[in-house]
Each structure stands twice: as structure tokens, then as C-alpha cells.
Scaffold this motif. Structure first.
Motif, PDB file in Angstrom:
ATOM      1  N   UNK A 170      33.046  63.943  34.046  1.00 17.61           N
ATOM      2  CA  UNK A 170      33.454  62.966  33.038  1.00 17.61           C
ATOM      3  C   UNK A 170      32.361  61.925  32.809  1.00 17.61           C
ATOM      4  N   UNK A 171      31.706  61.524  33.879  1.00 16.99           N
ATOM      5  CA  UNK A 171      30.616  60.555  33.730  1.00 16.99           C
ATOM      6  C   UNK A 171      29.451  61.155  32.933  1.00 16.99           C
ATOM      7  N   UNK A 185      29.775  63.443  30.553  1.00 20.42           N
ATOM      8  CA  UNK A 185      30.237  63.445  29.160  1.00 20.42           C
ATOM      9  C   UNK A 185      30.098  62.054  28.557  1.00 20.42           C
ATOM     10  N   UNK A 186      30.451  61.018  29.312  1.00 17.50           N
ATOM     11  CA  UNK A 186      30.343  59.643  28.830  1.00 17.50           C
ATOM     12  C   UNK A 186      28.884  59.252  28.639  1.00 17.50           C
ATOM     13  N   UNK A 187      28.006  59.697  29.542  1.00 18.70           N
ATOM     14  CA  UNK A 187      26.575  59.405  29.394  1.00 18.70           C
ATOM     15  C   UNK A 187      26.030  60.023  28.110  1.00 18.70           C
ATOM     16  N   UNK A 188      26.523  61.209  27.767  1.00 16.55           N
ATOM     17  CA  UNK A 188      26.079  61.890  26.551  1.00 16.55           C
ATOM     18  C   UNK A 188      26.649  61.242  25.293  1.00 16.55           C
ATOM     19  N   UNK A 189      27.879  60.705  25.400  1.00 13.93           N
ATOM     20  CA  UNK A 189      28.509  60.026  24.266  1.00 13.93           C
ATOM     21  C   UNK A 189      29.423  58.919  24.794  1.00 13.93           C
ATOM     22  N   UNK A 190      28.886  57.704  24.894  1.00 18.89           N
ATOM     23  CA  UNK A 190      29.676  56.589  25.435  1.00 18.89           C
ATOM     24  C   UNK A 190      30.921  56.255  24.622  1.00 18.89           C
ATOM     25  N   UNK A 191      30.997  56.723  23.390  1.00 18.52           N
ATOM     26  CA  UNK A 191      32.146  56.424  22.531  1.00 18.52           C
ATOM     27  C   UNK A 191      33.248  57.475  22.594  1.00 18.52           C
ATOM     28  N   UNK A 192      33.099  58.464  23.455  1.00 18.31           N
ATOM     29  CA  UNK A 192      34.102  59.527  23.536  1.00 18.31           C
ATOM     30  C   UNK A 192      35.291  59.028  24.360  1.00 18.31           C
TER      31      UNK A 192
END
Length: 172
Positions: free
Chosen positions: A153-154, A156-163
Motif C-alpha cells: 500500500x505504501x 501504491x501511495x508513493x506512486x500516486x499520493x492522491x489514490x
């Protein structure tokens, strides 16, 4: 009302909204083209008929199998969808979307270990595939691998902080 009359085979095949019986008169190329067109326009039921027809005729194209699998998955025909995704992957082993969609299908079937492998394969093929990282995190959470789930999950968030869904998944 006046209807224009098509003057070429190209115009006829581009305007097809016929039933499955008329497909016998078209080339495989035109049937596939029409299936993709119907799918893109959201006429999923008819696109599915075209895909199934061309598959039944023995045509071996990874895109056809993957697209048909996606339709079946959305109709919750998960076992069938799994079969068509596997066939697409057999024909094109590096088909990222098929691995990703297979992973989602396997997760829905409760086959979490297999789903994990499919999502990991999608990520190996495309390391920046945000949704695959997020879905892998959910699968890992279901398997009780919480630290690995957190890392996914981190990522995914690093790739798109707005997800937002990955933030929610991380919280879970």
C-alpha cells in the motif's frame, strides 16, 4: 426518415449492429474489429457474442481472450473468466493486464495465494502499476501478511499520493 445506403464493404462493416448469424459472412479480421468497436462503445453484450463467436472459430489472439475474460469477470462468471485470462497469458506471457485481471478474479474466487502470484507477475512486468500494488496489498492482508501488505500500500501511495483507496487500504 431517409437512411443513407453504404457504398462499400468498409462502410457496411463499420456500421454493423447485426445478430450473430450474419457474422458467418464476414472475415475474422472484420469480426474482431467490430468486437473491439462494440466493446469500446459499451455494447458489452454484443461484443461478448462477437468474442465468443471468434473464439469458437478457433482464432487464437491474446487480446480476444483477455477482453472476453474481462467481460465474464464483470458478469461474475469468475471460473470462466479465469480460463480465458489463462489462455491470454499462455498466448502472451507478458500481458500485464491479463495477469492483473487474473489476480483480481482469483481473489474473488478466494484463491489468495494464486492471486498474489498473479499480482506479483503484473508488478514484475510493470513496476509502476499502482493498482496492482494496491490490490496486492489487499491480497496480502487477506493472507495475514500484514507487514508486506503495508509495504504494498505504501508503494501504491508513493506512486500516486492522491489514490484515496490505497490510503484507506493502508488504514485497514
Amino acid at each position: 426518415k431517409i437512411f443513407s445506403v453504404p457504398f462499400s464493404l468498409e462502410e457496411i462493416t463499420n456500421n454493423i449492429t447485426c445478430n450473430i448469424h450474419t457474422l458467418k459472412n464476414l472475415s475474422k479480421k472484420n469480426i474482431i474489429k467490430q468486437a473491439f468497436k462494440l466493446n469500446a462503445k459499451g455494447n458489452i453484450e454484443q461484443a461478448a457474442e462477437y468474442y465468443k463467436y471468434i473464439i469458437d472459430q478457433g482464432y487464437q489472439d491474446y487480446t480476444i481472450f483477455s477482453n472476453y475474460g474481462f467481460i465474464l469477470k464483470n458478469e461474475l462468471k469468475l471460473k470462466e473468466a479465469e480460463k480465458y485470462y489463462l489462455k491470454a497469458i499462455e498466448l502472451k506471457p507478458d500481458l500485464v493486464d491479463a495477469h492483473y485481471n487474473l489476480g483480481n478474479t482469483l481473489k474473488a474466487l478466494g484463491k489468495l495465494k494464486e492471486a498474489e502470484l498473479s499480482q506479483r507477475k503484473a508488478i514484475a512486468l510493470n513496476p509502476d502499476f499502482i493498482e496492482a500494488h494496491s490490490n496486492l496489498g489487499n491480497i496480502l492482508r487477506g493472507l495475514g501478511k500484514l507487514k508486506e501488505a503495508e509495504l504494498s500500500q505504501r508503494k501504491a501511495i508513493a506512486l500516486n499520493p492522491n489514490l484515496a483507496k490505497s490510503h484507506l487500504n493502508l488504514g485497514n
